[in-house]
Design a protein around this motif. Structure first.
Motif, PDB file in Angstrom:
ATOM      1  N   LEU A   1       0.805  -1.211   0.000  1.00 31.97           N
ATOM      2  CA  LEU A   1       0.000   0.000   0.000  1.00 31.97           C
ATOM      3  C   LEU A   1       0.844   1.270   0.000  1.00 31.97           C
ATOM      4  N   GLN A   2       0.172   2.413  -0.058  1.00 31.08           N
ATOM      5  CA  GLN A   2       0.856   3.690  -0.228  1.00 31.08           C
ATOM      6  C   GLN A   2       1.832   3.990   0.903  1.00 31.08           C
ATOM      7  N   ARG A   3       1.517   3.562   2.123  1.00 31.23           N
ATOM      8  CA  ARG A   3       2.397   3.791   3.264  1.00 31.23           C
ATOM      9  C   ARG A   3       3.468   2.704   3.404  1.00 31.23           C
ATOM     10  N   GLY A   4       3.541   1.809   2.423  1.00 34.10           N
ATOM     11  CA  GLY A   4       4.572   0.781   2.442  1.00 34.10           C
ATOM     12  C   GLY A   4       4.195  -0.487   3.180  1.00 34.10           C
ATOM     13  N   GLU A   5       2.965  -0.561   3.702  1.00 35.24           N
ATOM     14  CA  GLU A   5       2.554  -1.764   4.442  1.00 35.24           C
ATOM     15  C   GLU A   5       2.066  -2.849   3.487  1.00 35.24           C
ATOM     16  N   PRO A   6       2.149  -4.114   3.908  1.00 35.36           N
ATOM     17  CA  PRO A   6       1.445  -5.150   3.166  1.00 35.36           C
ATOM     18  C   PRO A   6      -0.043  -5.044   3.458  1.00 35.36           C
ATOM     19  N   ALA A   7      -0.886  -5.292   2.484  1.00 36.94           N
ATOM     20  CA  ALA A   7      -2.329  -5.317   2.725  1.00 36.94           C
ATOM     21  C   ALA A   7      -2.664  -6.464   3.677  1.00 36.94           C
ATOM     22  N   ILE A   8      -3.667  -6.274   4.509  1.00 42.00           N
ATOM     23  CA  ILE A   8      -4.009  -7.273   5.532  1.00 42.00           C
ATOM     24  C   ILE A   8      -4.436  -8.596   4.898  1.00 42.00           C
ATOM     25  N   VAL A   9      -5.108  -8.521   3.734  1.00 43.66           N
ATOM     26  CA  VAL A   9      -5.433  -9.717   2.942  1.00 43.66           C
ATOM     27  C   VAL A   9      -5.174  -9.392   1.471  1.00 43.66           C
ATOM     28  N   SER A  10      -5.201 -10.400   0.636  1.00 42.61           N
ATOM     29  CA  SER A  10      -4.817 -10.228  -0.775  1.00 42.61           C
ATOM     30  C   SER A  10      -5.748  -9.280  -1.519  1.00 42.61           C
ATOM     31  N   LYS A  11      -5.278  -8.839  -2.670  1.00 36.62           N
ATOM     32  CA  LYS A  11      -6.100  -7.948  -3.503  1.00 36.62           C
ATOM     33  C   LYS A  11      -7.366  -8.651  -3.981  1.00 36.62           C
ATOM     34  N   TRP A  12      -7.302  -9.981  -4.122  1.00 33.87           N
ATOM     35  CA  TRP A  12      -8.483 -10.723  -4.563  1.00 33.87           C
ATOM     36  C   TRP A  12      -9.555 -10.730  -3.477  1.00 33.87           C
ATOM     37  N   ALA A  13      -9.146 -10.935  -2.237  1.00 35.97           N
ATOM     38  CA  ALA A  13     -10.106 -10.910  -1.117  1.00 35.97           C
ATOM     39  C   ALA A  13     -10.704  -9.519  -0.960  1.00 35.97           C
ATOM     40  N   ARG A  14      -9.876  -8.478  -1.114  1.00 34.85           N
ATOM     41  CA  ARG A  14     -10.376  -7.102  -0.971  1.00 34.85           C
ATOM     42  C   ARG A  14     -11.273  -6.718  -2.151  1.00 34.85           C
TER      43      ARG A  14
ATOM     44  N   SER B   1      -2.807 -17.110 -12.843  1.00 31.29           N
ATOM     45  CA  SER B   1      -3.919 -17.957 -13.274  1.00 31.29           C
ATOM     46  C   SER B   1      -5.302 -17.345 -13.134  1.00 31.29           C
ATOM     47  N   LEU B   2      -5.478 -16.386 -12.223  1.00 30.89           N
ATOM     48  CA  LEU B   2      -6.823 -15.903 -11.947  1.00 30.89           C
ATOM     49  C   LEU B   2      -7.316 -14.924 -12.996  1.00 30.89           C
ATOM     50  N   SER B   3      -8.525 -15.166 -13.466  1.00 38.75           N
ATOM     51  CA  SER B   3      -9.221 -14.177 -14.289  1.00 38.75           C
ATOM     52  C   SER B   3     -10.040 -13.294 -13.361  1.00 38.75           C
ATOM     53  N   PRO B   4     -10.556 -12.175 -13.837  1.00 35.80           N
ATOM     54  CA  PRO B   4     -11.276 -11.260 -12.945  1.00 35.80           C
ATOM     55  C   PRO B   4     -12.455 -11.922 -12.229  1.00 35.80           C
ATOM     56  N   ILE B   5     -12.679 -11.509 -11.012  1.00 32.41           N
ATOM     57  CA  ILE B   5     -13.801 -11.996 -10.210  1.00 32.41           C
ATOM     58  C   ILE B   5     -15.090 -11.405 -10.763  1.00 32.41           C
ATOM     59  N   ARG B   6     -16.104 -12.236 -10.906  1.00 30.92           N
ATOM     60  CA  ARG B   6     -17.405 -11.775 -11.399  1.00 30.92           C
ATOM     61  C   ARG B   6     -18.433 -11.916 -10.283  1.00 30.92           C
ATOM     62  N   TYR B   7     -19.242 -10.881 -10.128  1.00 29.00           N
ATOM     63  CA  TYR B   7     -20.228 -10.867  -9.053  1.00 29.00           C
ATOM     64  C   TYR B   7     -21.586 -10.475  -9.604  1.00 29.00           C
ATOM     65  N   ASN B   8     -22.588 -11.310  -9.328  1.00 30.84           N
ATOM     66  CA  ASN B   8     -23.961 -11.006  -9.725  1.00 30.84           C
ATOM     67  C   ASN B   8     -24.615 -10.243  -8.583  1.00 30.84           C
ATOM     68  N   GLU B   9     -24.782  -8.931  -8.749  1.00 33.62           N
ATOM     69  CA  GLU B   9     -25.299  -8.099  -7.680  1.00 33.62           C
ATOM     70  C   GLU B   9     -26.781  -8.342  -7.419  1.00 33.62           C
ATOM     71  N   ASP B  10     -27.491  -8.967  -8.379  1.00 28.98           N
ATOM     72  CA  ASP B  10     -28.915  -9.261  -8.177  1.00 28.98           C
ATOM     73  C   ASP B  10     -29.100 -10.468  -7.256  1.00 28.98           C
ATOM     74  N   SER B  11     -28.360 -11.535  -7.546  1.00 36.51           N
ATOM     75  CA  SER B  11     -28.459 -12.740  -6.719  1.00 36.51           C
ATOM     76  C   SER B  11     -27.475 -12.725  -5.556  1.00 36.51           C
ATOM     77  N   ARG B  12     -26.534 -11.734  -5.565  1.00 40.08           N
ATOM     78  CA  ARG B  12     -25.473 -11.603  -4.552  1.00 40.08           C
ATOM     79  C   ARG B  12     -24.634 -12.877  -4.473  1.00 40.08           C
ATOM     80  N   ILE B  13     -24.265 -13.355  -5.654  1.00 44.91           N
ATOM     81  CA  ILE B  13     -23.466 -14.574  -5.765  1.00 44.91           C
ATOM     82  C   ILE B  13     -22.220 -14.293  -6.594  1.00 44.91           C
ATOM     83  N   PHE B  14     -21.069 -14.781  -6.111  1.00 44.79           N
ATOM     84  CA  PHE B  14     -19.839 -14.700  -6.897  1.00 44.79           C
ATOM     85  C   PHE B  14     -19.850 -15.846  -7.902  1.00 44.79           C
ATOM     86  N   LEU B  15     -19.597 -15.503  -9.167  1.00 45.72           N
ATOM     87  CA  LEU B  15     -19.609 -16.511 -10.216  1.00 45.72           C
ATOM     88  C   LEU B  15     -18.294 -17.259 -10.290  1.00 45.72           C
TER      89      LEU B  15
END
Length: 416
Positions: A42-55, A400-414
Motif C-alpha cells: 500500500l501507499q504507506r509501504g505496508e502489506p495489505a491485511i489480505v490479498s487484492k483478490w479478497a479485498r 492464473s486468476l481471471s477477474p472476479i465476477r459478481y452477480n449483484e442481483d443474486s449476490r453470488i460470486f460466479l
C-alpha cells in the motif's frame, strides 16, 4: 452509463468505505462506481491485511462495480505519484468524476489550493525549502510559503491532514493534465485516518483502529461491528485458508535476509535509499530484533516512518531507482489490470472498451511490461510468509486468476 471514480486501498473494506461508495454514486448521480485499488503493498509501504483478490470481493459485495489494480509503481509511492497514477487510470476508464473523502470537505478549497500551487509552484517550493531549513514540518512550511509567495491563505486546504493531502494531489493532477473529470469531495465522518481507538457511538471506525484490534486480539470479535458482513466473511475465510492476516512484522525475516545479502552499493541503487541512508540501514538491521525495533532505530526527524516503510518494501521487491525512473517517464498507464466486476460493471466496460488507448488486461500471460513484472514480483514477495501449500496457491493466482465476477442481483460470486 455514467461512472464515478474512487481511489482506494480497502485495508480492509469497512463501514466508512460503504458510506463512501453510496455517497459517491448519490452525489455524482452515477450508475457505476469504478475503484482503482492498490495491490499487494500500500501507499504507506505496508502489506495489505489480505490479498487484492479478497479485498476485491469485499468491494464488489458492497456496491463497487469495477475494481482495477493500481500498479506497484504508483501504489507504493509519495502522495503526488500515487495520485497521478490513479487519476490517469480512472480517466482512461472514462470516469466523469472522481469522488474522495477529506477532512476539509469543500471542493472549492481544493481547487483554490491546487490553482495557487500550480501558478506559484517554483516560488512555493523555494520558500518551503527555506522554512523547512528553519525546522518547520512540511505542512507548516507550505502554509508559511503560501502567505509569503501569494499573500493569501484564505480558503486553503490544511495539508497536515492525510486525506486532504491525497485529495489535493488528485485535484492538482486533474488540473495539470487538463482532464474533464470533475473532482468531488465529502467530509469524512467520525474517525480520522490515523485514529487507533474505536469510536464509542458510531459504526464507522478507521482502518487503522480495525487493523490494530485484529492484530492485538488475533480475532474479529471487537472489529466486526465496524465491518460489513461480506468483509467479515472474507477476513475469516482468508484466515482459514492461509492461517494468517498480513502485517509488517511477517516480512521482517525476509527484509533481514535481503539486507544481509546486499552490499552497500547494491542497496544504494534501491529506490528511495537516498543521502547515505544505506549506511544507517545496515547499522540498524544488525541491532534490531523486530521490524518495529528496526524502524525505531532508523527513524529520524528528516525521514518519516511512512517514507522509510516504503523504502523497506522497495528493498524487499528489489525495486531499482533506474527502473522506477524509466517506468515513470511514460506519460500514460501502460495497461489496466481488471480484478473484478459486477454485471453492471461488465456492461460498462463493454461500452468503454473500444475507446481505451491501453490494454484492459484480464490475464497476466496476455501482456508483458516491466511495470506488470514488478506487480507480479510484489505479489510473490507478499505471499512469502505463507506456509505451503497455500503459499503456492496465492503466488499462482498472479498468473492464473481471471477477474472476479459478481452477480449483484443474486449476490453470488460466479468465480471464487
Amino acid at each position: 452509463m455514467k461512472a464515478v471514480g474512487l481511489v482506494v486501498e480497502y485495508n480492509p473494506f469497512h463501514n466508512g468505505h460503504l458510506y463512501h461508495i453510496k455517497e459517491a454514486k448519490s452525489e455524482t448521480r452515477s450508475e457505476v462506481a469504478v475503484a482503482v485499488m492498490s495491490g499487494s503493498f500500500l501507499q504507506r509501504g505496508e502489506p495489505a491485511i489480505v490479498s487484492k483478490w479478497a479485498r476485491t470481493k469485499m468491494a464488489l459485495a458492497s456496491y463497487a462495480d469495477v475494481v482495477v489494480e493500481l500498479p506497484y509503481i504508483f501504489a507504493v509511492q509519495k502522495a503526488e505519484t500515487f495520485a497521478e497514477g490513479a487519476v490517469s487510470i480512472l480517466n482512461e476508464l472514462g470516469c466523469a468524476s472522481l469522488f474522495f473523502g477529506s477532512e476539509h470537505g469543500d471542493i472549492e478549497a481544493f481547487l483554490n489550493t491546487a490553482a495557487h500551487t500550480i501558478e506559484h509552484e517554483d516560488g512555493l517550493n523555494e520558500e518551503a525549502k527555506k522554512q523547512i531549513a528553519f525546522g518547520l514540518s512540511y505542512p507548516q512550511a507550505m502554509a508559511k510559503a503560501f502567505r509569503a509567495v501569494t499573500g493569501d491563505s484564505r480558503n486553503i486546504v490544511d495539508l497536515s491532514k492525510p486525506n486532504n493531502i491525497l485529495g489535493f494531489h488528485y485535484v492538482k493532477a486533474i488540473m495539470q493534465k487538463q482532464l474533464s473529470m470533475k473532482p468531488v469531495t465529502v467530509k469524512r465522518r467520525s474517525s480520522g485516518y490515523h485514529d487507533s481507538a474505536f469510536p464509542e457511538a458510531d459504526r464507522i471506525a478507521s482502518a487503522t483502529s480495525i487493523r490494530k484490534s485484529i492484530f492485538e486480539t488475533e480475532s474479529l470479535a471487537d472489529s466486526r461491528f465496524y465491518l460489513p458482513k461480506s468483509s467479515v466473511d472474507e477476513l475469516e475465510e482468508y484466515a482459514r485458508t492461509f492461517g494468517m492476516w498480513h502485517s509488517p512484522e511477517d516480512y521482517f525475516p525476509f527484509l533481514k535476509y535481503s539486507l544481509h545479502t546486499m552490499d552497500t552499493e547494491e542497496l544504494k541503487g534501491i529506490y528511495e535509499v537516498e543521502e547515505g541512508l544505506e549506511h544507517r540501514v545496515k547499522k540498524a538491521i544488525r541491532k534490531a530484533g523486530s521490524f518495529k525495533e528496526y524502524m525505531e532505530l532508523l527513524k529520524t526527524k528528516r525521514y518519516t516512518w511512512t517514507r522509510l516503510q516504503r523504502m523497506n518494501t522497495h528493498i524487499l521487491t528489489k525495486t531499482k531507482k533506474a527502473d522506477v525512473k524509466r517506468m515513470l517517464s511514460e506519460t500514460h498507464p501502460a495497461y489496466i489490470r481488471l480484478l473484478g466486476m459486477t454485471k453492471k460493471g461488465q456492461a460498462y466496460l463493454a461500452e468503454k472498451k473500444k475507446s481505451l488507448s491501453v490494454p484492459l488486461m484480464t490475464k497476466t500471460g496476455s501482456f508483458s511490461h516491466p511495470s506488470l513484472q514488478l506487480d507480479i514480483k510484489a505479489g510473490q514477495v507478499y505471499s512469502a510468509p505463507l506456509n505451503e501449500p497455500e503459499r503456492t496457491m496465492l503466488t499462482e493466482q498472479e498468473y492464473s486468476l481471471s477477474p472476479i465476477r459478481y452477480n449483484e442481483d443474486s449476490r453470488i460470486f460466479l468465480r471464487k
